[in-house]
Enzyme design. Structure first.
Site, PDB file in Angstrom:
ATOM      1  N   GLY A 107       0.773  -1.080  -0.126  1.00  0.00           N
ATOM      2  CA  GLY A 107      -0.169   0.255   0.010  1.00  0.00           C
ATOM      3  C   GLY A 107       0.648   1.363  -0.122  1.00  0.00           C
ATOM      4  N   ALA A 108       0.587   2.469   0.338  1.00  0.00           N
ATOM      5  CA  ALA A 108       1.170   3.494   0.661  1.00  0.00           C
ATOM      6  C   ALA A 108       2.324   3.448   1.400  1.00  0.00           C
ATOM      7  CB  ALA A 108       0.084   5.336   1.080  1.00  0.00           C
ATOM      8  N   GLN A 109       2.621   3.013   2.799  1.00  0.00           N
ATOM      9  CA  GLN A 109       3.427   2.678   3.499  1.00  0.00           C
ATOM     10  C   GLN A 109       4.357   1.423   2.477  1.00  0.00           C
ATOM     11  OE1 GLN A 109       4.755   4.306   5.512  1.00  0.00           O
ATOM     12  NE2 GLN A 109       2.986   5.741   6.374  1.00  0.00           N
TER      13      GLN A 109
ATOM     14  N   ARG B 249       0.325 -11.983  -1.298  1.00  0.00           N
ATOM     15  CA  ARG B 249      -0.585 -13.753  -1.421  1.00  0.00           C
ATOM     16  C   ARG B 249      -0.023 -14.280  -2.453  1.00  0.00           C
ATOM     17  NH1 ARG B 249      -6.269 -11.948   1.373  1.00  0.00           N
ATOM     18  NH2 ARG B 249      -5.931  -9.766   0.600  1.00  0.00           N
TER      19      ARG B 249
ATOM     20  N   LYS C  66      -6.027  -4.777  10.775  1.00  0.00           N
ATOM     21  CA  LYS C  66      -7.315  -5.623  10.553  1.00  0.00           C
ATOM     22  C   LYS C  66      -6.502  -7.128   9.886  1.00  0.00           C
ATOM     23  CE  LYS C  66     -10.664  -4.036   8.703  1.00  0.00           C
ATOM     24  NZ  LYS C  66     -11.979  -3.495   8.599  1.00  0.00           N
ATOM     25  N   GLN C  67      -5.784  -6.651   9.514  1.00  0.00           N
ATOM     26  CA  GLN C  67      -5.162  -7.959   8.133  1.00  0.00           C
ATOM     27  C   GLN C  67      -3.727  -8.649   9.484  1.00  0.00           C
ATOM     28  OE1 GLN C  67      -4.187  -6.811   4.846  1.00  0.00           O
ATOM     29  NE2 GLN C  67      -5.690  -5.863   4.730  1.00  0.00           N
TER      30      GLN C  67
ATOM     31  N   HIS D 239       3.517   0.741  12.961  1.00  0.00           N
ATOM     32  CA  HIS D 239       1.886   0.568  14.199  1.00  0.00           C
ATOM     33  C   HIS D 239       1.687  -0.586  14.650  1.00  0.00           C
ATOM     34  CE1 HIS D 239      -1.311   2.713  16.292  1.00  0.00           C
ATOM     35  NE2 HIS D 239      -2.232   1.788  15.585  1.00  0.00           N
TER      36      HIS D 239
ATOM     37  N   ASP E 229      -1.114   7.893  18.906  1.00  0.00           N
ATOM     38  CA  ASP E 229      -1.261   7.808  17.574  1.00  0.00           C
ATOM     39  C   ASP E 229      -2.803   7.541  17.700  1.00  0.00           C
ATOM     40  OD1 ASP E 229      -0.474   7.068  14.596  1.00  0.00           O
ATOM     41  OD2 ASP E 229      -1.876   5.848  15.257  1.00  0.00           O
TER      42      ASP E 229
END
EC number: 1.1.1.86
Length: 491
Positions: free
Chosen positions: A46-48, A68, A109-110, A132, A217
């Site tokens: 993703g973005a990060q 995956r 959540k993953q 995070h 955060d």
């Protein structure tokens, strides 16, 4: 699994909440050398994931992406982004066993599913990285004792991480080592090298803890960073239209007003933001902000209490298990609000006009930033951490609203931040409605008339603004960020 923070005794909780040390630039003299020649595998693109990987590769590290099987077979967006940028891509089974450092940059959540999949494949003595700490602190994920667990958390969206690196700079970053998983004592060396590889050491690095990062955060994103901007947008738009303002003009004043106002905040803190007002307007904004702080303090404290206790996380994880029913309902309802559906204004609004006609918005920013900061510090979080999670990130979130209103903000932020945003804004909007009904002409949509001011009152207000703890710590931390680019201010 049990919430990790809640397994600690009070002394341990306070020690981890209060862990925060501004690191000297000399501590990064070795740059990314500790990871040179080692295999770094990023899970998620993703973005990060993509932008950290680009920076790390440009810093000379060996970077590949584990995705995956379905993502590779179906050539999903993550596969396309990684391959189009020339990275090696493979399945977990192909890449994880050789990795010296596995960095999990998938959505919160993953994380449990990802860790459950990759942990058995990781070689003895490897390291696992996060940006995070929710999975470690709130979920209480148990990691094999031979694995070192570290965190590097850039305090900006992934796109900013890349843009600042390309300019030869970086973004402020928190780093941490999980105290339960540092078997070889190399966690800090790994975290420092990773932070240097992303460019973070050029903008300032805080040595923190997983606990302090997560709790601060969550508090920042729920209250001032997202929740206050959403609640403020909805309340201010409705007030303007109710008083006869053209909906298109009202929408633009708010959509781009947050960005314009917080650009001053970024450059010179609350002091500079307030100095953009005339003296009568400054006095009024200060008075409004004090009223807002008195009204909203219990709400900010409730959010902090629920974050510290784990109540927030357990509620959100229950919604994950229920297919995000609450989150998706709130998202749909937000999309149907009058602010989100208002027509676009084609005219130009001058920069100073956003300040002159946005006195209430400035008061909301001041009140929200100070309340978030004060509430975190009162809970044991160190001032530097509280600054980054309140004032520093606000212009970046305001910039997302300027792009495509609240929709864009909620798309860009994590699902965790979005869920917390709705919890706060759904409580804050009705809480502030009586306050909104008592506003005076000039508070919003019209400039306050010039007039005489009491010198002693102005002196005292200026002193109060400049002497707040967030202004003192902010001046120090902004000294490390003088080269960061300005956020473009729309007309």
């Amino acid at each position: 699994m049990a919430n990790y923070f809640n397994t600690l005794n009070l002394r341990q909780q306070l020690a981890q909440l209060g862990k925060c040390r501004f690191m000297g630039r000399d501590e990064f003299a070795d740059g990314a050398s500790y990871l040179q020649g080692k295999k770094v595998v990023i899970v998620g693109c993703g973005a990060q994931g993509l932008n950290q990987g680009l920076n790390m590769r440009d810093s000379g590290l060996d970077i590949s992406y584990a995705l995956r099987k379905e993502a590779i077979a179906e050539k999903r967006a993550s596969w396309r982004k990684a391959t189009e940028n020339g990275f090696k891509v493979g399945t977990y089974e192909e890449l994880i066993p050789q990795a010296d450092l596995v960095i999990n940059l998938t959505p919160d959540k993953q994380h449990s599913d990802v860790v459950r999949s990759v942990q058995p494949l990781m070689k003895d003595g490897a390291a696992l990285g996060y940006s995070h700490g929710f999975n470690i602190v709130e979920v209480g994920e148990q990691i094999r004792k031979d694995i070192t667990v570290v965190m590097v958390a850039p305090k900006c969206p992934g796109t900013e991480v890349r843009e600042e690196y390309k300019r030869g700079f970086g973004v402020p970053t928190l780093i941490a080592v999980h105290p339960e998983n540092d078997p070889k004592g190399e966690g800090m060396a790994i975290a420092k090298a990773w932070a240097a590889a992303t460019g973070g050491h050029r903008a300032g690095v805080l040595e923190s803890s997983f606990v302090a990062e997560v709790k601060s955060d969550l508090m920042g994103e729920q209250t001032i960073l997202c929740g206050m901007l959403q609640a403020g947008s909805l309340l201010c738009f409705d007030k303007l239209v109710e008083e006869g303002t053209d909906p298109a003009y009202a929408e633009k004043l708010i959509q781009f007003g947050w960005e314009t106002i917080t650009e001053a905040l970024k450059q010179g803190g609350i002091t500079l933001m307030m100095d953009r007002l005339s003296n009568p307007a400054k006095l009024r904004a200060y008075a409004l902000s004090e009223q807002l702080k008195a009204i909203m303090a219990p709400l900010f404290q409730k959010h902090m209490d629920d974050i510290i206790s784990g109540e927030f996380s357990s509620g959100m994880m229950a919604d994950w298990a229920n297919d995000d029913k609450k989150l998706l309902t709130w998202r749909e309802e937000t999309g149907k609000t009058a602010f989100e559906t208002a027509p676009q204004y084609e005219g130009k609004i001058g920069e100073q006009e956003y300040f002159d006609k946005g006195v209430l918005m400035i008061a909301m920013v001041k009140a929200g930033v100070e309340l978030a900061f004060e509430t975190m510090v009162d809970s044991g979080i160190i001032e530097e951490s509280a600054y980054y999670e309140s004032l520093h990130e606000l212009p970046l979130i305001a910039n997302t609203i300027a792009r495509k209103r609240l929709y864009e903000m909620n798309v860009v932020i994590s699902d965790t931040a979005e869920y917390g945003n709705y919890l706060f804004s759904y409580a804050c909007v009705p809480l502030l409605k009586p306050f909104m009904a008592e506003l005076q002409p000039g508070d919003l949509g019209k400039a306050i008339a010039e007039g005489s001011v009491d010198n002693a009152q102005l002196r005292d207000v200026n002193d109060a603004i400049r002497s707040h703890a967030i202004e003192k710590v902010g001046q120090k931390l902004r000294g490390y960020m003088t080269d960061m680019k300005r956020i473009a201010v729309a007309g």
